[in-house]
Design a protein around this motif. Sequence first.
Motif, PDB file in Angstrom:
ATOM      1  N   VAL A  34       0.843  -1.195   0.000  1.00 52.43           N
ATOM      2  CA  VAL A  34       0.000   0.000   0.000  1.00 52.43           C
ATOM      3  C   VAL A  34       0.881   1.248   0.000  1.00 52.43           C
ATOM      4  CG1 VAL A  34      -1.715   1.297   1.321  1.00 52.43           C
ATOM      5  CG2 VAL A  34      -1.936  -1.164   1.088  1.00 52.43           C
ATOM      6  N   SER A  35       2.009   1.196   0.684  1.00 46.58           N
ATOM      7  CA  SER A  35       2.917   2.348   0.715  1.00 46.58           C
ATOM      8  C   SER A  35       3.455   2.670  -0.667  1.00 46.58           C
ATOM      9  CB  SER A  35       4.069   2.092   1.685  1.00 46.58           C
ATOM     10  OG  SER A  35       3.586   1.987   3.001  1.00 46.58           O
ATOM     11  N   VAL A  36       3.727   1.663  -1.472  1.00 47.18           N
ATOM     12  CA  VAL A  36       4.208   1.890  -2.840  1.00 47.18           C
ATOM     13  C   VAL A  36       3.112   2.561  -3.663  1.00 47.18           C
ATOM     14  CG1 VAL A  36       4.959   0.739  -4.965  1.00 47.18           C
ATOM     15  CG2 VAL A  36       5.864  -0.006  -2.763  1.00 47.18           C
ATOM     16  N   ILE A  37       1.877   2.107  -3.492  1.00 50.08           N
ATOM     17  CA  ILE A  37       0.755   2.713  -4.205  1.00 50.08           C
ATOM     18  C   ILE A  37       0.590   4.176  -3.776  1.00 50.08           C
ATOM     19  CG2 ILE A  37      -1.738   2.612  -4.618  1.00 50.08           C
ATOM     20  CD1 ILE A  37      -0.208   0.274  -5.890  1.00 50.08           C
ATOM     21  N   ALA A  38       0.667   4.427  -2.470  1.00 51.40           N
ATOM     22  CA  ALA A  38       0.537   5.794  -1.957  1.00 51.40           C
ATOM     23  C   ALA A  38       1.649   6.687  -2.507  1.00 51.40           C
ATOM     24  CB  ALA A  38       0.563   5.795  -0.434  1.00 51.40           C
ATOM     25  N   LEU A  39       2.853   6.164  -2.595  1.00 55.05           N
ATOM     26  CA  LEU A  39       3.972   6.916  -3.151  1.00 55.05           C
ATOM     27  C   LEU A  39       3.722   7.253  -4.625  1.00 55.05           C
ATOM     28  CD1 LEU A  39       6.852   8.084  -3.007  1.00 55.05           C
ATOM     29  CD2 LEU A  39       7.686   5.793  -3.532  1.00 55.05           C
ATOM     30  N   ALA A  40       3.274   6.273  -5.389  1.00 53.68           N
ATOM     31  CA  ALA A  40       3.005   6.494  -6.805  1.00 53.68           C
ATOM     32  C   ALA A  40       1.904   7.540  -6.999  1.00 53.68           C
ATOM     33  CB  ALA A  40       2.617   5.180  -7.481  1.00 53.68           C
ATOM     34  N   ALA A  44       2.308  11.213  -8.796  1.00 56.73           N
ATOM     35  CA  ALA A  44       1.435  11.628  -9.893  1.00 56.73           C
ATOM     36  C   ALA A  44       0.761  12.955  -9.570  1.00 56.73           C
ATOM     37  CB  ALA A  44       0.392  10.544 -10.157  1.00 56.73           C
ATOM     38  N   TRP A  45       0.313  13.112  -8.335  1.00 50.46           N
ATOM     39  CA  TRP A  45      -0.328  14.356  -7.915  1.00 50.46           C
ATOM     40  C   TRP A  45       0.664  15.517  -7.995  1.00 50.46           C
ATOM     41  CZ3 TRP A  45       0.432  17.290  -3.306  1.00 50.46           C
ATOM     42  CH2 TRP A  45      -0.513  18.298  -3.111  1.00 50.46           C
ATOM     43  N   ALA A  46       1.880  15.292  -7.508  1.00 47.36           N
ATOM     44  CA  ALA A  46       2.894  16.353  -7.538  1.00 47.36           C
ATOM     45  C   ALA A  46       3.252  16.726  -8.976  1.00 47.36           C
ATOM     46  CB  ALA A  46       4.137  15.902  -6.780  1.00 47.36           C
ATOM     47  N   ALA A  47       3.342  15.738  -9.847  1.00 51.11           N
ATOM     48  CA  ALA A  47       3.663  16.017 -11.249  1.00 51.11           C
ATOM     49  C   ALA A  47       2.549  16.824 -11.905  1.00 51.11           C
ATOM     50  CB  ALA A  47       3.882  14.721 -12.009  1.00 51.11           C
ATOM     51  N   GLU A  48       1.324  16.567 -11.506  1.00 51.36           N
ATOM     52  CA  GLU A  48       0.198  17.310 -12.066  1.00 51.36           C
ATOM     53  C   GLU A  48       0.223  18.770 -11.636  1.00 51.36           C
ATOM     54  OE1 GLU A  48      -4.339  16.886 -11.134  1.00 51.36           O
ATOM     55  OE2 GLU A  48      -3.696  15.227 -12.401  1.00 51.36           O
ATOM     56  N   LEU A  49       0.808  19.048 -10.483  1.00 54.43           N
ATOM     57  CA  LEU A  49       0.863  20.407  -9.967  1.00 54.43           C
ATOM     58  C   LEU A  49       1.997  21.238 -10.568  1.00 54.43           C
ATOM     59  CD1 LEU A  49       0.199  19.877  -6.166  1.00 54.43           C
ATOM     60  CD2 LEU A  49      -1.383  20.695  -7.899  1.00 54.43           C
ATOM     61  N   ARG A  50       2.904  20.598 -11.281  1.00 54.80           N
ATOM     62  CA  ARG A  50       4.045  21.344 -11.809  1.00 54.80           C
ATOM     63  C   ARG A  50       3.584  22.430 -12.762  1.00 54.80           C
ATOM     64  NH1 ARG A  50       4.888  19.690 -16.973  1.00 54.80           N
ATOM     65  NH2 ARG A  50       4.255  17.594 -17.505  1.00 54.80           N
ATOM     66  N   ARG A  55      -0.296  26.346 -18.761  1.00 48.14           N
ATOM     67  CA  ARG A  55      -1.187  26.497 -17.608  1.00 48.14           C
ATOM     68  C   ARG A  55      -0.875  27.794 -16.868  1.00 48.14           C
ATOM     69  NH1 ARG A  55      -0.752  20.599 -14.759  1.00 48.14           N
ATOM     70  NH2 ARG A  55      -1.624  19.394 -16.460  1.00 48.14           N
ATOM     71  N   PRO A  56      -1.902  28.394 -16.290  1.00 49.42           N
ATOM     72  CA  PRO A  56      -1.625  29.576 -15.462  1.00 49.42           C
ATOM     73  C   PRO A  56      -0.859  29.167 -14.202  1.00 49.42           C
ATOM     74  CG  PRO A  56      -3.935  28.942 -15.308  1.00 49.42           C
ATOM     75  CD  PRO A  56      -3.311  28.067 -16.360  1.00 49.42           C
ATOM     76  N   ALA A  57      -0.045  30.077 -13.695  1.00 47.80           N
ATOM     77  CA  ALA A  57       0.727  29.790 -12.495  1.00 47.80           C
ATOM     78  C   ALA A  57      -0.216  29.572 -11.311  1.00 47.80           C
ATOM     79  CB  ALA A  57       1.684  30.933 -12.192  1.00 47.80           C
ATOM     80  N   ARG A  58       0.126  28.629 -10.453  1.00 46.71           N
ATOM     81  CA  ARG A  58      -0.670  28.347  -9.269  1.00 46.71           C
ATOM     82  C   ARG A  58       0.064  28.885  -8.051  1.00 46.71           C
ATOM     83  NH1 ARG A  58      -2.490  22.073 -10.138  1.00 46.71           N
ATOM     84  NH2 ARG A  58      -3.693  22.436 -12.009  1.00 46.71           N
ATOM     85  N   PRO A  59      -0.693  29.295  -7.044  1.00 45.05           N
ATOM     86  CA  PRO A  59      -0.029  29.725  -5.811  1.00 45.05           C
ATOM     87  C   PRO A  59       0.641  28.527  -5.137  1.00 45.05           C
ATOM     88  CG  PRO A  59      -2.396  29.637  -5.510  1.00 45.05           C
ATOM     89  CD  PRO A  59      -2.136  29.376  -6.965  1.00 45.05           C
ATOM     90  N   PRO A  60       1.691  28.763  -4.361  1.00 46.61           N
ATOM     91  CA  PRO A  60       2.358  27.637  -3.687  1.00 46.61           C
ATOM     92  C   PRO A  60       1.427  26.981  -2.683  1.00 46.61           C
ATOM     93  CG  PRO A  60       3.189  29.720  -2.879  1.00 46.61           C
ATOM     94  CD  PRO A  60       2.275  30.034  -4.035  1.00 46.61           C
ATOM     95  N   LEU A  61       1.615  25.671  -2.464  1.00 47.17           N
ATOM     96  CA  LEU A  61       0.791  24.947  -1.499  1.00 47.17           C
ATOM     97  C   LEU A  61       1.097  25.393  -0.075  1.00 47.17           C
ATOM     98  CD1 LEU A  61       0.954  21.347  -2.984  1.00 47.17           C
ATOM     99  CD2 LEU A  61      -0.924  22.977  -3.130  1.00 47.17           C
ATOM    100  N   VAL A  62       2.371  25.712   0.167  1.00 45.68           N
ATOM    101  CA  VAL A  62       2.786  26.168   1.489  1.00 45.68           C
ATOM    102  C   VAL A  62       3.443  27.531   1.313  1.00 45.68           C
ATOM    103  CG1 VAL A  62       4.236  25.685   3.490  1.00 45.68           C
ATOM    104  CG2 VAL A  62       3.185  23.800   2.241  1.00 45.68           C
ATOM    105  N   PRO A  63       2.869  28.571   1.923  1.00 44.17           N
ATOM    106  CA  PRO A  63       3.446  29.913   1.748  1.00 44.17           C
ATOM    107  C   PRO A  63       4.812  30.050   2.398  1.00 44.17           C
ATOM    108  CG  PRO A  63       1.463  29.991   3.117  1.00 44.17           C
ATOM    109  CD  PRO A  63       1.688  28.566   2.722  1.00 44.17           C
TER     110      PRO A  63
END
Length: 63
Positions: A34-40, A44-50, A55-63
């Motif tokens: 399950v940890s491998v799945i969570a990592l993957a 994928a989520w982080a890559a989508e946020l790049r 795409r318009p720039a997004r604000p940072p997740l952590v200021p």
Amino acid sequence: MSRGSWACAGMRSAGGQLLERAQQTGWVRSDVTVSVIALALGLAWAAELRVHPSRPARPPLVP
């Protein structure tokens, strides 16, 4: 979501059950956890946020 939260525990439990069924049918290797799945999923989520030029720039997740 912290690893100890009830929502996280529920998702890991449900994911574990799905993973176990997939392993029993041969769709997923037996050494995947399950940890491998969570990592993957996290990667994928982080890559989508790049930032991408189309795409318009997004604000940072952590200021």
